[in-house]
Write a protein that holds these residues in place. Structure first.
Motif, PDB file in Angstrom:
ATOM      1  N   LEU A 142     -36.372 -58.609  31.917  1.00  0.00           N
ATOM      2  CA  LEU A 142     -37.511 -57.658  32.438  1.00  0.00           C
ATOM      3  C   LEU A 142     -37.955 -58.318  33.675  1.00  0.00           C
ATOM      4  O   LEU A 142     -38.651 -57.607  34.518  1.00  0.00           O
ATOM      5  N   ALA A 145     -36.576 -56.494  36.594  1.00  0.00           N
ATOM      6  CA  ALA A 145     -36.568 -55.057  36.268  1.00  0.00           C
ATOM      7  C   ALA A 145     -37.509 -54.516  37.294  1.00  0.00           C
ATOM      8  O   ALA A 145     -38.395 -55.289  37.966  1.00  0.00           O
ATOM      9  N   VAL A 151     -35.500 -48.766  30.071  1.00  0.00           N
ATOM     10  CA  VAL A 151     -35.936 -49.936  29.041  1.00  0.00           C
ATOM     11  C   VAL A 151     -35.418 -49.495  27.760  1.00  0.00           C
ATOM     12  O   VAL A 151     -36.235 -48.656  27.057  1.00  0.00           O
ATOM     13  N   TYR A 162     -39.307 -48.093  33.063  1.00  0.00           N
ATOM     14  CA  TYR A 162     -40.122 -49.242  33.377  1.00  0.00           C
ATOM     15  C   TYR A 162     -40.761 -48.740  34.592  1.00  0.00           C
ATOM     16  O   TYR A 162     -40.518 -48.076  35.594  1.00  0.00           O
ATOM     17  N   ILE A 190     -31.720 -53.278  29.747  1.00  0.00           N
ATOM     18  CA  ILE A 190     -32.377 -52.697  30.668  1.00  0.00           C
ATOM     19  C   ILE A 190     -31.236 -52.232  31.506  1.00  0.00           C
ATOM     20  O   ILE A 190     -30.294 -52.988  31.867  1.00  0.00           O
TER      21      ILE A 190
END
Length: 360
Positions: A142, A145, A151, A162, A190
């Motif tokens: 994350l 990201a 996500v 995201y 992700i």
């Protein structure tokens, strides 16, 4: 017609369609390039660049910059990566009610919102969260990201987009609306849709393969798309990780959920029985509502089946009776004090117990 001219012809056709959609007319100069190979200095000159147009990138044609998803820059005012465009469109539907199975602005479920937003920017995404969790490229964490990344949470049963700062845009659950929320757990995966031809074209073909079982050539000069081995060697492969996760979550024997899926649907997430049972784990609509899942979403169905079987196992004390309750209903197991004397149910239990641990 040369290879370059052929590519130019295809691009011109796309631009004409986009122009027609926007209520405008494609320019004569652009249409002319479709049949003339001489204007190559500032035109698209390879299949790789053509794939960029389809994938969400931009290429320069004369004095115009063409954006993959929207046509000419300025016509729709779109910019940014594919993911950023996806997020921008999805944000417009903030406040739309969650609707189980919803795929339109009248109501969305989590994957329906993402699929719809994708259509609006010219990319085709598969229908379910489980399938969408396989498109694009993996983002390690994350912390890495970017806005627009997909996500995937809750063992693959939930998906959002995201937005940054540890938050995501999503359609949460029945009774709620499309909104921005904190990413409340470490994502299962992700996914970044990407902007390069190779990445996005391959992602699109992978998504198509999940839905249709087809293969094809990626839109690059020489790279052929090869269907992932996991999709060719075992029907259960797309769901194995979710089976294992749900079995661990609910304390079920290893291989049980795969064996149930094999018996129920042959691992077909689109299966529909004559009686109205739906999806990979063949939930009746009423049971699906009681469990709180969308039976058409394989990840939700797997989790729901795990939850239901664990409940039956606790109630009846044996795996055979739990399976009988899954097939014939707990009322019949209580009525007959065990596996009901129905040929279908008795064969169902025998086959799953025989396949337990070896479903494929």
């Amino acid at each position: 017609m040369s290879g370059i001219a052929e590519v130019q012809a295809r691009i011109a056709d796309i631009e004409s369609r986009i122009a027609a959609f926007n209520g405008t007319r494609a320019s004569t100069a652009l249409q002319a390039t479709a049949t003339t190979s001489a204007t190559s200095a500032s035109s698209v000159s390879s299949a790789t660049q053509f794939a960029d147009v389809l994938a969400g990138g931009t290429v320069t044609r004369g004095t115009r910059t063409v954006n993959a998803a929207w046509g000419a820059t300025g016509a729709a005012g779109a910019s940014g990566t594919t993911g950023e465009q996806l997020l921008a469109v999805a944000k417009k539907h903030t406040g739309v009610p969650y609707v189980w199975g919803g795929t339109t602005p009248a109501g969305f479920d989590c994957s329906g919102l993402i699929q719809y937003a994708g259509k609006q920017i010219g990319i085709s995404l598969p229908r379910t969260a489980a399938q969408q969790a396989k498109v694009g490229t993996e983002v390690p964490s994350l912390a890495q990201a970017k806005p627009g990344d997909l996500v995937v949470l809750e063992g693959g049963s939930h998906i959002g987009i995201y937005v940054g700062d540890g938050k995501m845009l999503h359609a949460p659950k029945t009774g709620d609306v499309v909104k921005i929320s904190k990413v409340w757990e470490t994502p299962m995966t992700i996914r970044r849709l990407g902007t390069t031809a190779a990445t996005t074209a391959a992602a699109g073909l992978a998504a198509a393969a999940l839905v249709t079982g087809t293969t094809g050539a990626a839109a690059t000069d020489s790279t052929a798309y090869v269907r992932p081995a996991s999709l060719t060697t075992s029907k259960s492969a797309p769901y194995d990780a979710a089976f294992t996760a749900a079995e661990g979550r609910y304390g079920l024997p290893t291989g049980l959920l795969s064996a149930v899926a094999k018996q129920e649907s042959g691992y077909d997430p689109d299966a529909m029985s004559p009686a109205g049972a739906i999806g990979l784990m063949q939930f009746m609509p009423g049971t699906a509502r009681d469990v709180g899942i969308d039976p058409r979403d394989p990840m939700q169905a797997i989790d729901g089946a795990g939850k239901l079987l664990a409940s039956h196992l606790k109630t009846f004390g044996s795996l055979e009776k739990a399976l009988a309750a899954y097939n014939a209903g707990p009322g019949n197991v209580r009525k007959y004090g065990g596996i009901p004397p129905f040929n279908e149910t008795q064969n169902y239990v025998k086959k799953i117990m025989a396949n337990l641990g070896s479903a494929a």
